[in-house]
Design a protein around this motif. Sequence first.
Motif, PDB file in Angstrom:
ATOM      1  N   ALA A 254       1.091   6.884  -6.650  1.00 39.25           N
ATOM      2  CA  ALA A 254      -0.009   7.821  -6.885  1.00 39.25           C
ATOM      3  C   ALA A 254       0.443   9.251  -6.635  1.00 39.25           C
ATOM      4  N   ASP A 255       1.253   9.458  -5.605  1.00 41.16           N
ATOM      5  CA  ASP A 255       1.777  10.789  -5.306  1.00 41.16           C
ATOM      6  C   ASP A 255       2.643  11.293  -6.457  1.00 41.16           C
ATOM      7  N   ASP A 256       3.463  10.411  -7.019  1.00 36.57           N
ATOM      8  CA  ASP A 256       4.291  10.792  -8.167  1.00 36.57           C
ATOM      9  C   ASP A 256       3.431  11.198  -9.359  1.00 36.57           C
ATOM     10  N   LEU A 257       2.366  10.445  -9.614  1.00 34.75           N
ATOM     11  CA  LEU A 257       1.480  10.772 -10.735  1.00 34.75           C
ATOM     12  C   LEU A 257       0.794  12.127 -10.516  1.00 34.75           C
ATOM     13  N   VAL A 258       0.312  12.358  -9.305  1.00 37.57           N
ATOM     14  CA  VAL A 258      -0.365  13.638  -9.001  1.00 37.57           C
ATOM     15  C   VAL A 258       0.623  14.789  -9.103  1.00 37.57           C
TER      16      VAL A 258
ATOM     17  N   ASP B  36       0.828  -1.211   0.000  1.00 40.97           N
ATOM     18  CA  ASP B  36       0.000   0.000   0.000  1.00 40.97           C
ATOM     19  C   ASP B  36       0.859   1.257   0.000  1.00 40.97           C
ATOM     20  N   ALA B  37       1.952   1.237   0.755  1.00 38.49           N
ATOM     21  CA  ALA B  37       2.850   2.399   0.781  1.00 38.49           C
ATOM     22  C   ALA B  37       3.454   2.623  -0.603  1.00 38.49           C
ATOM     23  N   GLY B  38       3.805   1.550  -1.285  1.00 41.67           N
ATOM     24  CA  GLY B  38       4.338   1.671  -2.645  1.00 41.67           C
ATOM     25  C   GLY B  38       3.299   2.232  -3.608  1.00 41.67           C
ATOM     26  N   ARG B  39       2.086   1.777  -3.485  1.00 42.19           N
ATOM     27  CA  ARG B  39       1.016   2.289  -4.355  1.00 42.19           C
ATOM     28  C   ARG B  39       0.737   3.763  -4.080  1.00 42.19           C
ATOM     29  N   LEU B  40       0.753   4.150  -2.798  1.00 46.39           N
ATOM     30  CA  LEU B  40       0.534   5.558  -2.462  1.00 46.39           C
ATOM     31  C   LEU B  40       1.666   6.441  -2.978  1.00 46.39           C
ATOM     32  N   ALA B  41       2.883   5.952  -2.907  1.00 47.69           N
ATOM     33  CA  ALA B  41       4.023   6.716  -3.426  1.00 47.69           C
ATOM     34  C   ALA B  41       3.899   6.895  -4.935  1.00 47.69           C
TER      35      ALA B  41
END
Length: 54
Positions: free
Chosen positions: A43-47, A36-41
């Motif tokens: 997503a943060d990069d994409l945003v 989940d932390a990897g997915r959030l990171a």
Amino acid sequence: MELLDEARETIVTAFEQAEPWLPPQLALAEERLRQDAGRLAAADDLVSGYQARL
């Protein structure tokens, strides 16, 4: 007094021999948190990339 000494010895011995207990689900939960932390990171990069292009 002898009974108290026996009780104290029993408690100390049990404490010294105790091993920590971890539920088997802990390893699975830890791995899930890493995912989940990897997915959030990601997503943060994409945003951040999207905001930079605005």
